[in-house]
Design a protein around this motif. Structure first.
Motif, PDB file in Angstrom:
ATOM      1  N   GLU A 183      -8.268  -0.092   7.592  1.00 13.73           N
ATOM      2  CA  GLU A 183      -8.836   0.603   6.440  1.00 13.73           C
ATOM      3  C   GLU A 183     -10.254   1.054   6.764  1.00 13.73           C
ATOM      4  OE1 GLU A 183      -8.776  -1.998   3.085  1.00 13.73           O
ATOM      5  OE2 GLU A 183      -6.667  -1.643   2.639  1.00 13.73           O
ATOM      6  N   PHE A 223      -9.006  -3.799  -6.733  1.00  9.81           N
ATOM      7  CA  PHE A 223      -9.496  -2.532  -6.208  1.00  9.81           C
ATOM      8  C   PHE A 223     -10.792  -2.761  -5.437  1.00  9.81           C
ATOM      9  CE2 PHE A 223      -7.091  -1.428 -10.000  1.00  9.81           C
ATOM     10  CZ  PHE A 223      -6.358  -0.302  -9.616  1.00  9.81           C
ATOM     11  N   PRO A 279      -4.355   5.418  -6.182  1.00 10.08           N
ATOM     12  CA  PRO A 279      -5.257   5.744  -5.068  1.00 10.08           C
ATOM     13  C   PRO A 279      -5.446   4.555  -4.125  1.00 10.08           C
ATOM     14  CG  PRO A 279      -6.500   5.479  -7.115  1.00 10.08           C
ATOM     15  CD  PRO A 279      -5.050   5.472  -7.489  1.00 10.08           C
ATOM     16  N   THR A 280      -5.341   4.802  -2.818  1.00  5.04           N
ATOM     17  CA  THR A 280      -5.490   3.743  -1.814  1.00  5.04           C
ATOM     18  C   THR A 280      -6.576   4.122  -0.810  1.00  5.04           C
ATOM     19  OG1 THR A 280      -3.772   4.737  -0.411  1.00  5.04           O
ATOM     20  CG2 THR A 280      -3.064   3.062  -2.008  1.00  5.04           C
ATOM     21  N   THR A 281      -7.157   3.119  -0.193  1.00  7.92           N
ATOM     22  CA  THR A 281      -8.224   3.324   0.776  1.00  7.92           C
ATOM     23  C   THR A 281      -7.684   4.057   2.002  1.00  7.92           C
ATOM     24  OG1 THR A 281      -9.016   1.151   0.099  1.00  7.92           O
ATOM     25  CG2 THR A 281     -10.104   2.152   1.988  1.00  7.92           C
ATOM     26  N   PRO A 282      -8.405   5.048   2.526  1.00  5.26           N
ATOM     27  CA  PRO A 282      -7.974   5.719   3.749  1.00  5.26           C
ATOM     28  C   PRO A 282      -7.778   4.712   4.879  1.00  5.26           C
ATOM     29  CG  PRO A 282      -9.806   6.890   2.733  1.00  5.26           C
ATOM     30  CD  PRO A 282      -9.652   5.602   1.997  1.00  5.26           C
ATOM     31  N   LYS A 301       0.830  -1.202   0.000  1.00  6.30           N
ATOM     32  CA  LYS A 301       0.000   0.000   0.000  1.00  6.30           C
ATOM     33  C   LYS A 301       0.872   1.262   0.000  1.00  6.30           C
ATOM     34  CE  LYS A 301      -4.268   1.685   2.102  1.00  6.30           C
ATOM     35  NZ  LYS A 301      -5.276   1.451   3.163  1.00  6.30           N
ATOM     36  N   ASP A 338     -12.926   8.458  -8.547  1.00  2.57           N
ATOM     37  CA  ASP A 338     -12.449   8.985  -7.274  1.00  2.57           C
ATOM     38  C   ASP A 338     -12.944   8.177  -6.082  1.00  2.57           C
ATOM     39  OD1 ASP A 338     -15.106   9.695  -7.469  1.00  2.57           O
ATOM     40  OD2 ASP A 338     -14.822  11.750  -6.738  1.00  2.57           O
ATOM     41  N   ARG A 339     -13.671   7.088  -6.342  1.00  3.67           N
ATOM     42  CA  ARG A 339     -14.155   6.231  -5.253  1.00  3.67           C
ATOM     43  C   ARG A 339     -13.783   4.768  -5.499  1.00  3.67           C
ATOM     44  NH1 ARG A 339     -19.845   8.536  -3.040  1.00  3.67           N
ATOM     45  NH2 ARG A 339     -19.019   7.487  -1.213  1.00  3.67           N
ATOM     46  N   GLN A 367       1.013   4.162  -2.878  1.00  2.00           N
ATOM     47  CA  GLN A 367       0.832   5.586  -2.594  1.00  2.00           C
ATOM     48  C   GLN A 367       1.953   6.399  -3.232  1.00  2.00           C
ATOM     49  OE1 GLN A 367       0.663   5.475   1.687  1.00  2.00           O
ATOM     50  NE2 GLN A 367      -1.575   5.360   1.748  1.00  2.00           N
ATOM     51  N   TRP A 373     -10.336   2.332  -4.980  1.00  2.00           N
ATOM     52  CA  TRP A 373      -9.031   2.367  -4.319  1.00  2.00           C
ATOM     53  C   TRP A 373      -8.296   1.031  -4.437  1.00  2.00           C
ATOM     54  CZ3 TRP A 373     -13.516   3.761  -1.338  1.00  2.00           C
ATOM     55  CH2 TRP A 373     -13.739   5.146  -1.264  1.00  2.00           C
ATOM     56  N   PHE A 374      -6.985   1.112  -4.522  1.00  2.00           N
ATOM     57  CA  PHE A 374      -6.132  -0.084  -4.555  1.00  2.00           C
ATOM     58  C   PHE A 374      -6.321  -0.909  -3.282  1.00  2.00           C
ATOM     59  CE2 PHE A 374      -2.206  -2.093  -3.090  1.00  2.00           C
ATOM     60  CZ  PHE A 374      -1.885  -2.909  -4.163  1.00  2.00           C
TER      61      PHE A 374
END
Length: 613
Positions: free
Chosen positions: A200, A276, A129-132, A120, A287-288, A124, A290-291
């Protein structure tokens, strides 16, 4: 081009690789364990080498034996398939150190993507894009709890070395976090030898989108578009499709480019999949999405990508491993139609998806566009390996056409005596949410019993089956001067049933009927043919409750027995089941021997009433 190849795997994927290798004129070598001595992949290869006992840790997971088999047979290359050693960087390096070609990515790429937290961070840095969430080295419970509180609940705890749904916990509130963390860490340590976790943000309406990527040794990387694998049961994929429903051209371009960037970040060579997670609450948006992780191997669901692109991914693997450039440039690849794949397993959904083991006495797949399998009629499904029987793939010009074709194939599939999940798959394909592409990974868990197949066939199917076996006379309980319809007594998978039958429709001499409806299969026997036994053995018939092996016979024919006395011991699903005398009497019939394999519903013994001595 490689001229000789050892496949370090078994079953369906080994047969799949052999098929392409043969088309390319490549000599193939299979490896096998004791349980697989007569397996289809062994007989399909040009040569086969025995590598050990049935358990995987004593055969298919022993890299040194596999390399020794490669040296013994003089092959140039080793293909690991998927599972087993396919993502083991040490094995990949050992293959290369032995002077053999490894059909897969560089060991460094496998290592880079093997730990979720490190992967992850790498993504980055590459702008993927990765999950918060939280990826820190501080693994203290206090720090993890603080980070979870900051992210906001629900939150997902994931083992950094995890896979297959293990070491993963959803936490809905702060009060539940500490217990969930301990449980997750214990499972991670037990399964992977590494208790570290990452956190996550839990995605409310998650969809599983993955992109097929391919790289060569000349620095080229392409994608072969996306797949949707959202239909899952306990984190295991059930039905996969390509392309993803609702994916517009702009979103596809963004996600697929992110996947290519991810592959380039680790100098990727060969076939790989970038997975994803998408928040589908407002449709698929770039934009929604994420990897999540990368699988550094060929995927089980690769056929759906092959069917929409017209490319053979195993051939691509072999060409890239041989040093060739990728067969196609990105602009030469396009999507044609829609493909769906269902994983057909030997398991019984009605009994909690318990595996069903034994011999495939009947193996009839319905009209199928493509079937990938490692078994055939007469093959054994053993307790040692994954119980997947086949992958059924359908193609159509659009999603609904592919879905309907796949359902039709499953509805017309007849497998006996093993139970399968075909009926469950049919229900899933016909479910309104799936049919309308309202997908998320929680669909199966949410619908629960609504997706379970019927435990028994319809009255019409029962009557039709009864009419084929119920001959006039004592066998079926009929009389020549019987009324227009007569109630006959039968055994349906060992359970007594009464069925209204038209005597004139009866067929003389049929011993049983295999009933198939909606993907489910049952056996119907005349009342006396199966020993007239029911679940409570009230008439003295002792029937096998499930497929298994007789490990002990405690009585002999003619012996006097008392109610509750142990007659036989059946080993099934790695458990022992004692079969007891239902009443005082004597052993009038004994059809079991120690070591023998039996199918569900088989008549093992018959007790006649009488006084015990």
């Amino acid at each position: 081009m490689i001229q000789s190849l050892l496949i370090a795997n078994r079953g369906e994927i080994a047969c799949r690789i052999i098929r392409t290798a043969r088309q390319l004129g490549i000599r193939t070598v299979a490896v096998y364990s004791d349980a697989d001595a007569d397996a289809l992949h062994v007989r399909s290869a040009d040569e086969a080498v025995h590598i050990g006992p049935s358990p995987v840790r004593e055969s298919y997971l022993l890299g040194d034996r596999i390399i020794a088999a490669a040296r013994q047979t003089g092959v140039e290359a080793i293909h690991p398939g998927y599972g087993f050693l396919s993502e083991n960087a040490e094995f990949a390096q050992a293959v290369m150190d032995a002077g053999l070609i490894w059909v897969g990515p560089n060991p460094s790429s496998i290592t880079a993507m093997g730990l979720k937290d490190a992967a992850k961070k790498l993504m980055q840095d590459a702008g993927v894009p990765t999950t918060p969430g939280y990826l820190g080295d501080d693994q203290s419970p206090e720090r993890l709890k603080s980070e979870a509180d900051s992210i906001g609940y629900p939150v997902l705890i994931k083992a950094v070395a995890g896979g297959g749904g293990k070491g993963m916990r959803k936490v809905d509130s702060a009060a539940d976090f500490s217990d969930a963390l301990l449980s997750c860490q214990r499972e991670a340590a037990s399964s992977f030898g590494n208790s570290s976790v990452l956190l996550e943000k839990w995605v409310t309406n998650p969809r599983h989108i993955e992109v097929q990527v391919f790289g060569d040794k000349h620095g080229n990387v392409v994608h072969l578009f996306e797949r949707d694998c959202s239909l899952q049961r306990r984190h295991q994929k059930v039905i996969e499709e390509a392309p993803a429903p609702g994916m517009d051209a702009e979103t596809r371009a963004a996600v697929c480019q992110a996947a290519v960037n991810a592959a380039r970040a680790v100098d990727y060579v060969g076939a790989g999949t970038i997975e994803f997670i998408a928040d589908g609450s407002e449709g698929l948006r770039a934009d929604r999405i994420w990897f999540m992780e990368m699988n550094t191997r060929l995927q089980v669901e690769h056929p759906v990508t092959e069917e929409i692109t017209g490319q053979d991914l195993v051939e691509w693997q072999l060409r890239v491993a041989s040093g060739e450039k990728l067969p196609k440039r990105q602009e030469e690849l396009s999507i044609n139609g829609w493909a769906m794949e269902a994983r057909l397993y030997a398991e019984d959904p009605v009994k909690g998806f318990l595996p069903s083991i034994g011999t495939l006495d009947r193996f009839d797949i319905g009209p199928s566009y493509r079937t990938d399998t490692g078994v055939e009629q007469g093959s054994e499904i053993s307790p040692f390996y994954d119980p997947m029987i086949a992958k059924l793939i359908a193609w159509g010009p659009d999603r609904d056409a592919a879905r309907r074709k796949l359902a039709q194939t499953l509805e017309q599939t007849t497998i006996w005596p093993l139970k399968t999940n075909a009926g469950f798959l049919v229900k899933a394909l016909h479910h309104p949410a799936f049919a309308q592409a309202r997908l998320d990974t929680g669909l199966i868990a949410r619908e629960g019993d609504a997706l379970l197949p019927d435990a028994s066939p319809s009255d019409a199917t029962l009557a039709k089956g009864a009419a084929t076996i119920a001959a006039p006379g004592p066998l079926g309980g009929f009389r020549l001067n019987a009324p227009a319809r007569h109630e006959g007594h039968f055994l349906l998978d060992g359970t007594p049933v009464a069925i209204s039958v038209q005597p004139s429709a009866a067929t003389e001499g049929a011993a049983n009927a295999i009933l198939s409806e909606g993907g489910q299969v049952w056996q119907l026997l005349p009342w006396r043919a199966g020993g007239a036994g029911g679940a409570d053995a009230s008439d003295g018939a002792i029937l096998s409750p499930m497929p298994g092996r007789i490990i002990a016979v405690s009585v002999v024919a003619g012996e006097t027995v008392a109610k509750g006395q142990k007659l036989l011991t059946l080993e099934a699903m790695k458990m022992e089941h004692s079969l007891l005398a239902p009443f005082d009497g004597s052993v009038a019939e004994l059809n079991a021997s120690e070591g023998g394999q039996v199918s569900e519903g088989a008549l093992l013994a018959k007790i006649e009433k009488g006084d015990a001595a």
